[in-house]
Design a protein around this motif. Structure first.
Motif, PDB file in Angstrom:
ATOM      1  N   LEU A  39       0.810  -1.256   0.098  1.00  0.00           N
ATOM      2  CA  LEU A  39      -0.011   0.053  -0.046  1.00  0.00           C
ATOM      3  C   LEU A  39       0.718   1.317   0.149  1.00  0.00           C
ATOM      4  CD1 LEU A  39      -2.923  -1.009   2.510  1.00  0.00           C
ATOM      5  CD2 LEU A  39      -2.974  -1.224  -0.196  1.00  0.00           C
ATOM      6  N   ALA A  40       2.085   1.229  -0.670  1.00  0.00           N
ATOM      7  CA  ALA A  40       3.019   2.334  -0.541  1.00  0.00           C
ATOM      8  C   ALA A  40       2.468   3.489  -1.376  1.00  0.00           C
ATOM      9  CB  ALA A  40       4.342   1.984  -1.106  1.00  0.00           C
ATOM     10  N   GLY A  41       2.464   4.641  -0.784  1.00  0.00           N
ATOM     11  CA  GLY A  41       1.673   5.760  -1.560  1.00  0.00           C
ATOM     12  C   GLY A  41       0.221   5.924  -1.443  1.00  0.00           C
ATOM     13  N   ARG A  42      -0.330   4.808  -0.673  1.00  0.00           N
ATOM     14  CA  ARG A  42      -1.874   4.894  -0.272  1.00  0.00           C
ATOM     15  C   ARG A  42      -2.151   5.421   1.018  1.00  0.00           C
ATOM     16  NH1 ARG A  42      -1.297   3.691  -4.987  1.00  0.00           N
ATOM     17  NH2 ARG A  42      -2.273   2.088  -6.240  1.00  0.00           N
ATOM     18  N   THR A  43      -3.339   5.831   1.241  1.00  0.00           N
ATOM     19  CA  THR A  43      -3.685   6.388   2.629  1.00  0.00           C
ATOM     20  C   THR A  43      -5.011   5.662   3.083  1.00  0.00           C
ATOM     21  OG1 THR A  43      -2.851   8.676   2.011  1.00  0.00           O
ATOM     22  CG2 THR A  43      -4.432   8.472   3.813  1.00  0.00           C
ATOM     23  N   VAL A  44      -4.786   5.278   4.289  1.00  0.00           N
ATOM     24  CA  VAL A  44      -5.973   4.452   4.723  1.00  0.00           C
ATOM     25  C   VAL A  44      -6.449   5.187   5.849  1.00  0.00           C
ATOM     26  CG1 VAL A  44      -6.546   2.417   6.373  1.00  0.00           C
ATOM     27  CG2 VAL A  44      -5.095   2.263   4.411  1.00  0.00           C
ATOM     28  N   ALA A  45      -7.668   5.672   5.792  1.00  0.00           N
ATOM     29  CA  ALA A  45      -8.329   6.621   7.020  1.00  0.00           C
ATOM     30  C   ALA A  45      -9.263   5.567   7.777  1.00  0.00           C
ATOM     31  CB  ALA A  45      -9.116   7.587   6.381  1.00  0.00           C
ATOM     32  N   ASN A  46      -8.734   5.627   9.177  1.00  0.00           N
ATOM     33  CA  ASN A  46      -9.762   4.976  10.214  1.00  0.00           C
ATOM     34  C   ASN A  46     -10.777   5.902  10.672  1.00  0.00           C
ATOM     35  OD1 ASN A  46      -8.245   2.421  10.247  1.00  0.00           O
ATOM     36  ND2 ASN A  46      -6.792   3.182  11.409  1.00  0.00           N
ATOM     37  N   LEU A  47     -12.044   5.494  10.418  1.00  0.00           N
ATOM     38  CA  LEU A  47     -12.873   6.395  11.010  1.00  0.00           C
ATOM     39  C   LEU A  47     -13.512   5.585  12.001  1.00  0.00           C
ATOM     40  CD1 LEU A  47     -14.321   7.786   7.606  1.00  0.00           C
ATOM     41  CD2 LEU A  47     -12.337   8.455   9.181  1.00  0.00           C
ATOM     42  N   THR A  94     -12.291  12.083   2.036  1.00  0.00           N
ATOM     43  CA  THR A  94     -11.992  11.496   1.002  1.00  0.00           C
ATOM     44  C   THR A  94     -11.230  12.534   0.168  1.00  0.00           C
ATOM     45  OG1 THR A  94     -13.950  10.195   0.951  1.00  0.00           O
ATOM     46  CG2 THR A  94     -12.909  10.345  -1.265  1.00  0.00           C
ATOM     47  N   ALA A  95     -11.772  13.886   0.400  1.00  0.00           N
ATOM     48  CA  ALA A  95     -10.888  15.137  -0.407  1.00  0.00           C
ATOM     49  C   ALA A  95      -9.410  15.179   0.340  1.00  0.00           C
ATOM     50  CB  ALA A  95     -11.848  16.400  -0.109  1.00  0.00           C
ATOM     51  N   ILE A  96      -9.552  14.873   1.564  1.00  0.00           N
ATOM     52  CA  ILE A  96      -8.116  14.920   2.060  1.00  0.00           C
ATOM     53  C   ILE A  96      -7.032  13.881   1.352  1.00  0.00           C
ATOM     54  CG2 ILE A  96      -6.974  14.350   4.186  1.00  0.00           C
ATOM     55  CD1 ILE A  96      -8.908  16.052   5.634  1.00  0.00           C
ATOM     56  N   GLY A  97      -7.509  12.730   0.911  1.00  0.00           N
ATOM     57  CA  GLY A  97      -6.692  11.898   0.210  1.00  0.00           C
ATOM     58  C   GLY A  97      -6.908  10.569   0.586  1.00  0.00           C
ATOM     59  N   ALA A  98      -7.856  10.072   1.218  1.00  0.00           N
ATOM     60  CA  ALA A  98      -7.898   8.607   1.883  1.00  0.00           C
ATOM     61  C   ALA A  98      -8.460   7.800   0.522  1.00  0.00           C
ATOM     62  CB  ALA A  98      -9.137   8.631   2.875  1.00  0.00           C
ATOM     63  N   ASP A  99      -7.443   6.399   0.338  1.00  0.00           N
ATOM     64  CA  ASP A  99      -7.748   5.660  -0.415  1.00  0.00           C
ATOM     65  C   ASP A  99      -8.527   4.451  -0.228  1.00  0.00           C
ATOM     66  OD1 ASP A  99      -6.086   7.034  -2.730  1.00  0.00           O
ATOM     67  OD2 ASP A  99      -4.745   6.767  -1.293  1.00  0.00           O
ATOM     68  N   ILE A 100      -8.582   4.276   1.155  1.00  0.00           N
ATOM     69  CA  ILE A 100      -9.085   3.138   1.593  1.00  0.00           C
ATOM     70  C   ILE A 100      -9.907   3.681   2.942  1.00  0.00           C
ATOM     71  CG2 ILE A 100      -9.229   0.715   2.647  1.00  0.00           C
ATOM     72  CD1 ILE A 100      -6.975   0.408   0.845  1.00  0.00           C
ATOM     73  N   LEU A 101     -11.100   3.434   3.268  1.00  0.00           N
ATOM     74  CA  LEU A 101     -11.866   4.126   4.516  1.00  0.00           C
ATOM     75  C   LEU A 101     -12.122   2.702   5.324  1.00  0.00           C
ATOM     76  CD1 LEU A 101     -12.354   6.256   2.132  1.00  0.00           C
ATOM     77  CD2 LEU A 101     -14.080   6.915   3.835  1.00  0.00           C
ATOM     78  N   VAL A 102     -11.829   2.823   6.495  1.00  0.00           N
ATOM     79  CA  VAL A 102     -12.215   1.707   7.537  1.00  0.00           C
ATOM     80  C   VAL A 102     -13.265   2.381   8.622  1.00  0.00           C
ATOM     81  CG1 VAL A 102     -11.332   0.049   9.584  1.00  0.00           C
ATOM     82  CG2 VAL A 102     -10.032   0.641   7.546  1.00  0.00           C
ATOM     83  N   VAL A 287      -6.989  -8.172   4.198  1.00  0.00           N
ATOM     84  CA  VAL A 287      -8.027  -7.466   3.795  1.00  0.00           C
ATOM     85  C   VAL A 287      -7.920  -6.235   2.909  1.00  0.00           C
ATOM     86  CG1 VAL A 287     -10.243  -6.074   4.171  1.00  0.00           C
ATOM     87  CG2 VAL A 287      -9.715  -8.489   5.183  1.00  0.00           C
ATOM     88  N   LEU A 288      -6.890  -5.381   3.706  1.00  0.00           N
ATOM     89  CA  LEU A 288      -6.507  -3.871   3.264  1.00  0.00           C
ATOM     90  C   LEU A 288      -5.645  -4.259   1.792  1.00  0.00           C
ATOM     91  CD1 LEU A 288      -5.331  -2.216   6.331  1.00  0.00           C
ATOM     92  CD2 LEU A 288      -7.362  -1.902   4.949  1.00  0.00           C
ATOM     93  N   GLU A 289      -4.773  -5.336   1.580  1.00  0.00           N
ATOM     94  CA  GLU A 289      -4.043  -5.645   0.450  1.00  0.00           C
ATOM     95  C   GLU A 289      -5.061  -5.908  -0.594  1.00  0.00           C
ATOM     96  OE1 GLU A 289      -0.558  -8.491  -0.716  1.00  0.00           O
ATOM     97  OE2 GLU A 289      -2.244  -9.466   0.335  1.00  0.00           O
ATOM     98  N   ALA A 290      -6.063  -6.847  -0.160  1.00  0.00           N
ATOM     99  CA  ALA A 290      -7.073  -7.016  -1.380  1.00  0.00           C
ATOM    100  C   ALA A 290      -7.730  -5.936  -1.850  1.00  0.00           C
ATOM    101  CB  ALA A 290      -7.975  -7.944  -0.866  1.00  0.00           C
ATOM    102  N   LEU A 291      -7.918  -4.918  -0.941  1.00  0.00           N
ATOM    103  CA  LEU A 291      -8.912  -3.871  -1.250  1.00  0.00           C
ATOM    104  C   LEU A 291      -7.835  -2.770  -2.030  1.00  0.00           C
ATOM    105  CD1 LEU A 291     -10.864  -2.974   1.755  1.00  0.00           C
ATOM    106  CD2 LEU A 291     -11.755  -3.783  -0.453  1.00  0.00           C
ATOM    107  N   GLY A 292      -6.661  -2.921  -1.598  1.00  0.00           N
ATOM    108  CA  GLY A 292      -5.512  -1.787  -2.272  1.00  0.00           C
ATOM    109  C   GLY A 292      -5.365  -2.216  -3.585  1.00  0.00           C
ATOM    110  N   ALA A 293      -5.605  -3.381  -3.907  1.00  0.00           N
ATOM    111  CA  ALA A 293      -5.203  -3.906  -5.346  1.00  0.00           C
ATOM    112  C   ALA A 293      -5.980  -3.223  -6.375  1.00  0.00           C
ATOM    113  CB  ALA A 293      -5.407  -5.310  -5.374  1.00  0.00           C
ATOM    114  N   GLY A 294      -7.045  -2.799  -5.783  1.00  0.00           N
ATOM    115  CA  GLY A 294      -8.079  -2.123  -6.581  1.00  0.00           C
ATOM    116  C   GLY A 294      -8.067  -0.586  -6.810  1.00  0.00           C
ATOM    117  N   THR A 295      -7.016   0.030  -6.101  1.00  0.00           N
ATOM    118  CA  THR A 295      -7.038   1.634  -6.067  1.00  0.00           C
ATOM    119  C   THR A 295      -5.876   1.955  -7.003  1.00  0.00           C
ATOM    120  OG1 THR A 295      -5.537   1.468  -4.037  1.00  0.00           O
ATOM    121  CG2 THR A 295      -7.695   1.568  -3.600  1.00  0.00           C
TER     122      THR A 295
END
Ligand code: NCD
Length: 295
Positions: A39-47, A94-102, A287-295
């Motif tokens: 997930l290098a370069g990706r941002t995960v947001a934990n909400l 999302t506008a801040i740059g989250a690629d995956i949201l938890v 799970v995050l890896e599987a989701l990241g593959a689509g981003t």
């Protein structure tokens, strides 16, 4: 995978592929390998709009171990306390740059709603009483590491099943994986309509199961614990002696010692509770890896 908000859509092969990947990730963690680059370069947001210890910390670490940037929103100190709606909060993140949201939220369906609003991959970290799919995944991974093949195992879920998102996700996973499941609890806490065997007598099932899965009474959802509950469904030393040799005790945490489980049982070699916690990070990495593959 576009979102992981429910266990139900996954077939056995898909579920077991995530488990296998989780097992691989666990190996990586045990070797103290440096973080990966999945997930290098990706941002995960934990909400997190509801309290959490294990789930939040393990999503945080899981994302870091895949090389992601991690941002965490604590609802207590966020602008939701100033009246911002969930939708506006999600659009902002999302506008801040989250690629995956938890997302963890008290409303059923919140995670799917967030996926619609954000257009990003979403993981459901618990939506009201509905589902908690990564908990089911880490539980399946824990059982797989202990027993290998899940088919033909016998499991009982005990307690406040009606208000438990953990139980809902687990029931879906267990029926997909052909585990023989019995639901145990007072009549007001077992679902009125279910395809699983239901009993109100815990002592009857103790000698029959490989896995005794205990739940916390969901007092924040209106359930009340009394002495009668503890007497009928609390698992202490005496009840644990009636389990089969090799049977294990599981619990998603947080545990309420002296209510659904005694100190002796929680800290006994039968207890897989901390093993479940340990598997939370690698299962969520999968799970995050599987989701990241689509981003
Ligand atoms: C559970 C939850 O929040 O749904 N905890 C967890 O994530 N491990 C179970 C509970 O709170 O009882």
């Amino acid at each position: 995978m576009k979102r992981f908000t429910s266990v139900a859509p996954l077939d056995a092969a898909e579920l077991l592929a995530l488990v296998e990947r989780g097992v691989e990730m666990r190996r990586r963690l045990e070797l103290h390998e440096p973080a990966g680059h999945e997930l290098a370069g990706r941002t995960v947001a934990n909400l997190f709009f509801e309290p959490s210890t294990r789930t939040r910390l393990s999503f945080d670490l899981a994302a870091q171990r895949l090389g992601a940037n991690v941002i965490t929103l604590d609802s207590e100190v966020s602008s939701t306390t100033k009246g911002e709606s969930l939708r506006d909060t999600v659009l902002t993140v999302t506008a801040i740059g989250a690629d995956i949201l938890v997302v963890r939220h008290r409303e059923e369906g919140a995670a799917d709603q967030v996926a619609e609003w954000s257009g990003r991959p979403v993981v459901n970290a618990g939506d009201g009483t509905n589902e908690h799919p990564t908990q089911a995944l880490l539980d399946v991974m824990t059982i797989h590491r202990k027993f290998q093949d899940l088919r033909g195992l016998s499991m009982a879920i005990v307690g406040d099943i009606a208000h438990s998102r953990v139980a809902n996700s687990l029931m879906a996973a267990m029926s997909t994986l052909e585990v023989d499941l019995t639901l145990v609890g007072p009549s007001e806490w077992v679902p009125p309509e279910t395809s699983f065997t239901v009993t109100h007598d815990l002592d009857e099932v103790l000698p029959m199961v490989d896995i005794l899965y205990l739940l916390r009474v969901q007092t924040e959802r209106g359930s009340v614990v009394d002495d009668r509950y503890i007497e009928r469904y609390g698992v202490g030393r005496e009840r644990a002696t009636r389990l089969r040799e090799g049977a294990v005790v599981m619990h998603p945490g947080p545990i309420n010692r002296g209510v659904e489980i005694s100190d002796e049982v929680a800290d006994s070699p039968r207890s897989l509770i901390l093993e479940q916690v340990a598997n939370g990070v690698p299962a969520r990495m999968a799970v995050l890896e599987a989701l990241g593959a689509g981003t």
